[in-house]
Design a protein around this motif. Structure first.
Motif, PDB file in Angstrom:
ATOM      1  N   UNK A   1      11.322 -92.668  35.930  1.00  0.00           N
ATOM      2  CA  UNK A   1      11.939 -91.850  36.976  1.00  0.00           C
ATOM      3  C   UNK A   1      13.056 -92.643  37.631  1.00  0.00           C
ATOM      4  N   UNK A   2      13.730 -92.009  38.594  1.00  0.00           N
ATOM      5  CA  UNK A   2      14.653 -92.761  39.436  1.00  0.00           C
ATOM      6  C   UNK A   2      13.863 -93.778  40.260  1.00  0.00           C
ATOM      7  N   UNK A   3      14.451 -94.927  40.588  1.00  0.00           N
ATOM      8  CA  UNK A   3      13.748 -95.914  41.409  1.00  0.00           C
ATOM      9  C   UNK A   3      13.285 -95.286  42.725  1.00  0.00           C
ATOM     10  N   UNK A   4      12.047 -95.590  43.136  1.00  0.00           N
ATOM     11  CA  UNK A   4      11.517 -95.088  44.395  1.00  0.00           C
ATOM     12  C   UNK A   4      10.924 -93.700  44.330  1.00  0.00           C
ATOM     13  N   UNK A   5      10.905 -93.099  43.151  1.00  0.00           N
ATOM     14  CA  UNK A   5      10.336 -91.757  43.001  1.00  0.00           C
ATOM     15  C   UNK A   5       8.847 -91.789  43.320  1.00  0.00           C
ATOM     16  N   UNK A   6       8.342 -90.737  43.940  1.00  0.00           N
ATOM     17  CA  UNK A   6       6.947 -90.691  44.359  1.00  0.00           C
ATOM     18  C   UNK A   6       5.987 -90.819  43.175  1.00  0.00           C
ATOM     19  N   UNK A   7       6.351 -90.304  42.008  1.00  0.00           N
ATOM     20  CA  UNK A   7       5.444 -90.338  40.863  1.00  0.00           C
ATOM     21  C   UNK A   7       5.259 -91.738  40.289  1.00  0.00           C
ATOM     22  N   UNK A   8       6.220 -92.622  40.512  1.00  0.00           N
ATOM     23  CA  UNK A   8       6.078 -93.980  39.987  1.00  0.00           C
ATOM     24  C   UNK A   8       5.768 -94.983  41.095  1.00  0.00           C
ATOM     25  N   UNK A   9       5.369 -94.458  42.247  1.00  0.00           N
ATOM     26  CA  UNK A   9       5.051 -95.353  43.370  1.00  0.00           C
ATOM     27  C   UNK A   9       3.666 -95.972  43.225  1.00  0.00           C
ATOM     28  N   UNK A  10       2.737 -95.283  42.558  1.00  0.00           N
ATOM     29  CA  UNK A  10       1.372 -95.781  42.438  1.00  0.00           C
ATOM     30  C   UNK A  10       1.218 -96.798  41.326  1.00  0.00           C
ATOM     31  N   UNK A  11       0.147 -97.603  41.399  1.00  0.00           N
ATOM     32  CA  UNK A  11      -0.119 -98.614  40.385  1.00  0.00           C
ATOM     33  C   UNK A  11      -1.119 -98.132  39.345  1.00  0.00           C
ATOM     34  N   UNK A  12      -1.933 -97.123  39.704  1.00  0.00           N
ATOM     35  CA  UNK A  12      -2.922 -96.621  38.750  1.00  0.00           C
ATOM     36  C   UNK A  12      -2.243 -95.667  37.762  1.00  0.00           C
ATOM     37  N   UNK A  13      -2.961 -95.294  36.734  1.00  0.00           N
ATOM     38  CA  UNK A  13      -2.400 -94.395  35.733  1.00  0.00           C
ATOM     39  C   UNK A  13      -2.256 -92.973  36.283  1.00  0.00           C
ATOM     40  N   UNK A  14      -1.188 -92.321  35.903  1.00  0.00           N
ATOM     41  CA  UNK A  14      -0.892 -90.980  36.407  1.00  0.00           C
ATOM     42  C   UNK A  14      -1.460 -89.928  35.465  1.00  0.00           C
ATOM     43  N   UNK A  15      -2.262 -88.983  35.981  1.00  0.00           N
ATOM     44  CA  UNK A  15      -2.736 -87.891  35.118  1.00  0.00           C
ATOM     45  C   UNK A  15      -1.552 -87.083  34.600  1.00  0.00           C
ATOM     46  N   UNK A  16      -1.612 -86.688  33.354  1.00  0.00           N
ATOM     47  CA  UNK A  16      -0.516 -85.925  32.754  1.00  0.00           C
ATOM     48  C   UNK A  16      -0.294 -84.616  33.503  1.00  0.00           C
ATOM     49  N   UNK A  17      -1.394 -84.084  34.079  1.00  0.00           N
ATOM     50  CA  UNK A  17      -1.286 -82.817  34.815  1.00  0.00           C
ATOM     51  C   UNK A  17      -0.385 -82.936  36.045  1.00  0.00           C
ATOM     52  N   UNK A  18      -0.185 -84.158  36.542  1.00  0.00           N
ATOM     53  CA  UNK A  18       0.671 -84.346  37.715  1.00  0.00           C
ATOM     54  C   UNK A  18       2.147 -84.132  37.398  1.00  0.00           C
ATOM     55  N   UNK A  19       2.462 -83.945  36.128  1.00  0.00           N
ATOM     56  CA  UNK A  19       3.843 -83.640  35.756  1.00  0.00           C
ATOM     57  C   UNK A  19       4.145 -82.145  35.873  1.00  0.00           C
ATOM     58  N   UNK A  20       3.133 -81.344  36.198  1.00  0.00           N
ATOM     59  CA  UNK A  20       3.328 -79.897  36.330  1.00  0.00           C
ATOM     60  C   UNK A  20       4.403 -79.607  37.362  1.00  0.00           C
ATOM     61  N   UNK A  21       5.382 -78.801  36.978  1.00  0.00           N
ATOM     62  CA  UNK A  21       6.459 -78.411  37.870  1.00  0.00           C
ATOM     63  C   UNK A  21       7.565 -79.434  37.994  1.00  0.00           C
ATOM     64  N   UNK A  22       7.411 -80.603  37.391  1.00  0.00           N
ATOM     65  CA  UNK A  22       8.442 -81.636  37.495  1.00  0.00           C
ATOM     66  C   UNK A  22       9.613 -81.325  36.561  1.00  0.00           C
ATOM     67  N   UNK A  23      10.843 -81.579  37.018  1.00  0.00           N
ATOM     68  CA  UNK A  23      12.001 -81.389  36.128  1.00  0.00           C
ATOM     69  C   UNK A  23      11.993 -82.465  35.042  1.00  0.00           C
ATOM     70  N   UNK A  24      11.964 -82.055  33.806  1.00  0.00           N
ATOM     71  CA  UNK A  24      11.806 -82.970  32.682  1.00  0.00           C
ATOM     72  C   UNK A  24      13.123 -83.148  31.930  1.00  0.00           C
ATOM     73  N   UNK A  25      13.446 -84.396  31.642  1.00  0.00           N
ATOM     74  CA  UNK A  25      14.550 -84.676  30.721  1.00  0.00           C
ATOM     75  C   UNK A  25      13.947 -84.631  29.325  1.00  0.00           C
TER      76      UNK A  25
END
Length: 304
Positions: free
Chosen positions: A176-200
């Motif tokens: 993501x862009x630096x500082x994005x909320x989705x990459x702020x955490x240290x634990x693994x991100x559930x794939x479902x958390x990408x729902x609604x996200x603008x995807x490249x």
């Protein structure tokens, strides 16, 4: 006994003045090179480098070891050259196929080591977008090729005349862009958390990416920018600029030329496998030597 690869790393740092610059010169990641240097310090039983904000400098022990290491490495290079003459690895031409990521980040250190050992062998490198490299090996256009496959994805049978050797299996990660909320955490991100996200979305119709793109769509990610051709440098640049999030191989994220936020995905079944393919009846000593060097280079990268 000191590992010659680690001695060469220490010499490179002494010449470059920093681990980062030395890693770029050798074709490693900085963490992978730091790991090799830490192992060398354990072998030596003393501190060899002092890290500081401007780079790194050798301790007295490091200076002593570098002076001896240069002589050792020079002798090893001479020995490799003489052995090459005995084994027929003097002269001739070696043709290598590669895909862009490997051609930029992984092939150069292996070819550099090959050239030091066998300076009389001419090297020819051709870039292919997988699976074209496999076809090139089968047709005799190149002697060996680096290629990749993705999971999930459709298995593609190899031609009967070709064999593949797995070098590296890596996860796909979120960028993501630096500082994005989705990459702020240290634990693994559930794939479902990408729902609604603008995807490249990269090359959604390309056979190698089709399964990955389908998995992201099933998770609810919404294509915002679609790149019709596979080009990870552009993907990372667009993510860095805030135009969307993307899912790329871990190596691509770590070596991105633009600043990106990175986060691993939970229980990720999204992977890329990098392999070297060669003819089943291969008898070329040069090709066999380069495959051995690639195994070492990919192993160091994977451990970084």
């Amino acid at each position: 006994m000191y590992d010659p690869t680690r001695l060469a790393a220490l010499v490179a740092v002494s010449e470059a003045g920093s681990i980062t610059r030395a890693a770029q010169r050798l074709g490693y990641t900085a963490p992978a090179l730091s790991q090799q240097l830490a192992k060398l310090e354990r072998e030596a039983g003393t501190t060899l480098l002092v890290r500081h904000h401007r780079g790194a400098r050798l301790t007295a022990a490091g200076e002593l070891l570098v002076a001896r290491a240069r002589r050792v490495l020079d002798e090893l290079d001479r020995a490799r050259h003489e052995l090459a003459q005995l084994s027929g690895l003097s002269g001739g031409r070696l043709r290598i196929g590669t895909f862009p990521t490997a051609g930029v980040h992984l092939l150069p250190p292996a070819l550099s080591a090959f050239r030091r050992a066998h300076p009389d062998v001419e090297l020819a490198v051709t870039q292919f977008e997988p699976p074209a490299g496999v076809t090139a090996v089968a047709d005799g256009e190149v002697d060996l090729a680096l290629t990749h496959t993705y999971e999930p994805g459709e298995a593609e049978p190899l031609p009967r005349s070709v064999r593949a050797e797995v070098l590296l299996v890596e996860e796909l990660v979120l960028v993501t862009a630096p500082g994005h909320v989705l990459t702020a955490g240290a634990d693994r991100l559930p794939l479902e958390d990408l729902a609604g996200q603008p995807l490249i979305s990269m090359a959604p119709d390309h056979p190698r990416r089709r399964g990955v793109e389908a998995a992201l769509a099933a998770a609810g990610a919404v294509p915002s920018v679609v790149l019709q051709t596979p080009e990870y440098g552009v993907v990372c640049a667009l993510a860095s600029a805030g135009l969307g999030v993307a899912v790329v191989p871990d190596m691509v994220a770590r070596m991105a030329s633009t600043p990106v936020g990175v986060r691993r995905l939970e229980a990720s079944a999204l992977r890329r496998t990098i392999s070297v393919v060669h003819r089943a009846d291969e008898s070329d000593a040069a090709a066999g030597t380069l495959r051995a060097l690639l195994r070492g280079a990919f192993g160091r990268t994977g451990s970084g």
